[in-house]
Write a protein that holds these residues in place. Sequence first.
Motif, PDB file in Angstrom:
ATOM      1  N   LEU A   1       0.821  -1.203   0.000  1.00  0.00           N
ATOM      2  CA  LEU A   1       0.000   0.000   0.000  1.00  0.00           C
ATOM      3  C   LEU A   1       0.863   1.264   0.000  1.00  0.00           C
ATOM      4  N   ALA A   2       1.913   1.251   0.804  1.00  0.00           N
ATOM      5  CA  ALA A   2       2.778   2.428   0.913  1.00  0.00           C
ATOM      6  C   ALA A   2       3.489   2.731  -0.396  1.00  0.00           C
ATOM      7  N   GLU A   3       3.772   1.697  -1.179  1.00  0.00           N
ATOM      8  CA  GLU A   3       4.526   1.875  -2.411  1.00  0.00           C
ATOM      9  C   GLU A   3       3.634   1.979  -3.645  1.00  0.00           C
ATOM     10  N   SER A   4       2.331   1.860  -3.472  1.00  0.00           N
ATOM     11  CA  SER A   4       1.415   1.846  -4.607  1.00  0.00           C
ATOM     12  C   SER A   4       1.296   3.220  -5.258  1.00  0.00           C
ATOM     13  N   ASP A   5       1.156   3.218  -6.597  1.00  0.00           N
ATOM     14  CA  ASP A   5       0.921   4.466  -7.319  1.00  0.00           C
ATOM     15  C   ASP A   5      -0.498   4.983  -7.072  1.00  0.00           C
TER      16      ASP A   5
ATOM     17  N   ALA B   1      -7.018   2.936  -5.048  1.00  0.00           N
ATOM     18  CA  ALA B   1      -7.389   1.746  -5.808  1.00  0.00           C
ATOM     19  C   ALA B   1      -6.957   0.483  -5.067  1.00  0.00           C
ATOM     20  N   MET B   2      -5.775   0.511  -4.470  1.00  0.00           N
ATOM     21  CA  MET B   2      -5.293  -0.645  -3.721  1.00  0.00           C
ATOM     22  C   MET B   2      -6.159  -0.917  -2.501  1.00  0.00           C
ATOM     23  N   MET B   3      -6.582   0.151  -1.810  1.00  0.00           N
ATOM     24  CA  MET B   3      -7.440  -0.027  -0.648  1.00  0.00           C
ATOM     25  C   MET B   3      -8.763  -0.669  -1.046  1.00  0.00           C
TER      26      MET B   3
ATOM     27  N   TYR C   1     -11.654  -1.471   6.514  1.00  0.00           N
ATOM     28  CA  TYR C   1     -12.410  -2.722   6.575  1.00  0.00           C
ATOM     29  C   TYR C   1     -13.788  -2.523   7.212  1.00  0.00           C
ATOM     30  N   GLY C   2     -14.364  -1.353   6.950  1.00  0.00           N
ATOM     31  CA  GLY C   2     -15.731  -1.076   7.365  1.00  0.00           C
ATOM     32  C   GLY C   2     -15.905  -0.588   8.777  1.00  0.00           C
ATOM     33  N   LEU C   3     -14.824  -0.475   9.542  1.00  0.00           N
ATOM     34  CA  LEU C   3     -14.952  -0.128  10.961  1.00  0.00           C
ATOM     35  C   LEU C   3     -15.529   1.268  11.191  1.00  0.00           C
ATOM     36  N   SER C   4     -15.360   2.180  10.242  1.00  0.00           N
ATOM     37  CA  SER C   4     -15.955   3.508  10.412  1.00  0.00           C
ATOM     38  C   SER C   4     -17.477   3.430  10.436  1.00  0.00           C
ATOM     39  N   LYS C   5     -18.027   2.371   9.846  1.00  0.00           N
ATOM     40  CA  LYS C   5     -19.475   2.153   9.821  1.00  0.00           C
ATOM     41  C   LYS C   5     -19.925   1.177  10.894  1.00  0.00           C
ATOM     42  N   THR C   6     -19.241   0.040  11.001  1.00  0.00           N
ATOM     43  CA  THR C   6     -19.730  -1.041  11.858  1.00  0.00           C
ATOM     44  C   THR C   6     -19.424  -0.831  13.334  1.00  0.00           C
ATOM     45  N   LEU C   7     -18.290  -0.206  13.650  1.00  0.00           N
ATOM     46  CA  LEU C   7     -17.966  -0.023  15.062  1.00  0.00           C
ATOM     47  C   LEU C   7     -18.931   0.959  15.730  1.00  0.00           C
ATOM     48  N   PRO C   8     -19.199   2.148  15.152  1.00  0.00           N
ATOM     49  CA  PRO C   8     -20.212   3.020  15.772  1.00  0.00           C
ATOM     50  C   PRO C   8     -21.595   2.381  15.825  1.00  0.00           C
TER      51      PRO C   8
END
Length: 255
Positions: free
Chosen positions: A74-78, A82-84, A144-151
């Motif tokens: 991820l750190a090296e991706s252009d 898109a990678m996420m 991985y959805g935590l911004s939605k599922t954790l709250p």
Amino acid sequence: MTTDVVRIATPADHIAVVELNRPELLNALDEELMAELDVALTRLAGDDDVHVVILTGAGRGFCSGADMSILSVLAESDSTVAMMKDVSRPVMTLHRMPQLTIAAVNGPAAGAGWGLVLACDIRIAASSARFGATFARMGLGPDYGLSKTLPAAVGRDRALELLMSAKIIDAREAEKIGAVSAVVDDARAEALRLATDVVRAPGRTIRSVKRTLRFAETADFACAVDEIEAQAQAELFNHPNFMDVASGWISHVVG
């Protein structure tokens, strides 16, 4: 399946168990595991004979989150965006599954691992389970959805606290705040017991109930009653096997 990093078992009719299988690394998510998990879940999602899917981990961990190799990619991706999107495909597939999904959390679930847990409909934890959204310690935010599922599970304030502090919580605290529904000695066995109860209902009913709750979640009361529930019930009432199933259940209850 071309590898053994994801294993699928069918311990009973209409029940599938998906096991993450990198136990030496607490089932950390590398490219291979994520790809195979997405393949497994996609295949099961299209199987009408599977009504409940249990997700668990091999060994003493559920999933410790992203493998360091993924972070490097991820750190090296252009195109990190898109990678996420690409690496998040398994959790999207899990979220969209029409079957009831149960997380049997047998040990630590951190970062994206906790995201997989919370993407399941029901979460059962062993007493050895630990949970942590530890992104902030690495200078990152939730994925991985935590911004939605954790709250949704624990409330916005508690979710912010957990995300900002990167606090690790044990199974009992997770149960107390609503992140899991039960803490047991053997999470897989309890998940299988629950799944066995669930599949006594027709598969079409399990899928309909899950779909109804998802649609009703963002609807107002009138829409939930007059449109979502009415349509779903009409489809179930009009199924050709409805009367046989209903009369059998009534006979069981009264007899």
